[in-house]
Design a protein around this motif. Structure first.
Motif, PDB file in Angstrom:
ATOM      1  N   ASP A 162       1.012  -1.149  -0.171  1.00  0.00           N
ATOM      2  CA  ASP A 162      -0.208   0.069   0.395  1.00  0.00           C
ATOM      3  C   ASP A 162       0.823   1.278  -0.089  1.00  0.00           C
ATOM      4  O   ASP A 162       1.328   1.416   0.666  1.00  0.00           O
ATOM      5  N   THR A 163       0.698   1.585  -1.058  1.00  0.00           N
ATOM      6  CA  THR A 163       2.004   3.631  -1.330  1.00  0.00           C
ATOM      7  C   THR A 163       0.724   4.297  -0.770  1.00  0.00           C
ATOM      8  O   THR A 163       0.999   5.484  -0.923  1.00  0.00           O
ATOM      9  N   THR A 164       0.040   4.673  -0.363  1.00  0.00           N
ATOM     10  CA  THR A 164      -1.167   5.657   0.961  1.00  0.00           C
ATOM     11  C   THR A 164       0.221   6.130   1.711  1.00  0.00           C
ATOM     12  O   THR A 164       0.677   5.278   2.304  1.00  0.00           O
TER      13      THR A 164
END
Length: 131
Positions: free
Chosen positions: A27-29
């Motif tokens: 997850d690159t949030t």
């Protein structure tokens, strides 16, 4: 060889505080892509992407994010890094801590004594009112 994306976490002042690779992020949030490529530098970006450590010996971030740049990062100037430095607070000696502890004990005892005095006053006033 696989292509990897390099991501960075940026703090409120625009400094890069963490890097990682698409190989390890599901997850690159909250992350910003700063580069991509092949090889160990990109695959293990946590410790291999920058030539120097991400932090100096004082724990100050060494790199800044450049949103419109190529590359999307730059090494911060010594003046920028010095502006972020907060010197550690001096450590109190055992004698100083003992003296402070003694003062706090005296203050607590004084408050306890005052509380008892107020309770006695209230009890005496109640006896006068209800007689």
């Amino acid at each position: 060889m696989d292509m990897y994306r390099v991501y960075a976490k940026i703090n409120e002042s625009g400094s890069i505080v963490e890097t990682n690779s698409s190989a390890f992020l599901s997850d690159t949030t909250g992350w910003v892509q700063i580069d991509e490529g092949m090889g160990d530098q990109y695959h293990h970006a946590q410790g291999n992407y920058f030539q120097k450590p991400k932090y100096d010996e004082r724990g100050i971030p060494r790199y800044a994010y450049v949103p419109d740049g190529d590359p999307k990062w730059r090494e911060r100037t010594p003046e920028e890094m010095d502006a972020d430095y907060v010197p550690p607070q001096p450590v109190k000696t055992v004698d100083e801590l003992a003296a402070e502890n003694e003062l706090l004990r005296a203050q607590v005892q004084s408050l306890a004594d005052r509380g008892e005095f107020i309770e006695d006053c209230i009890a005496e006033m109640a006896m006068q009112v209800y007689q």
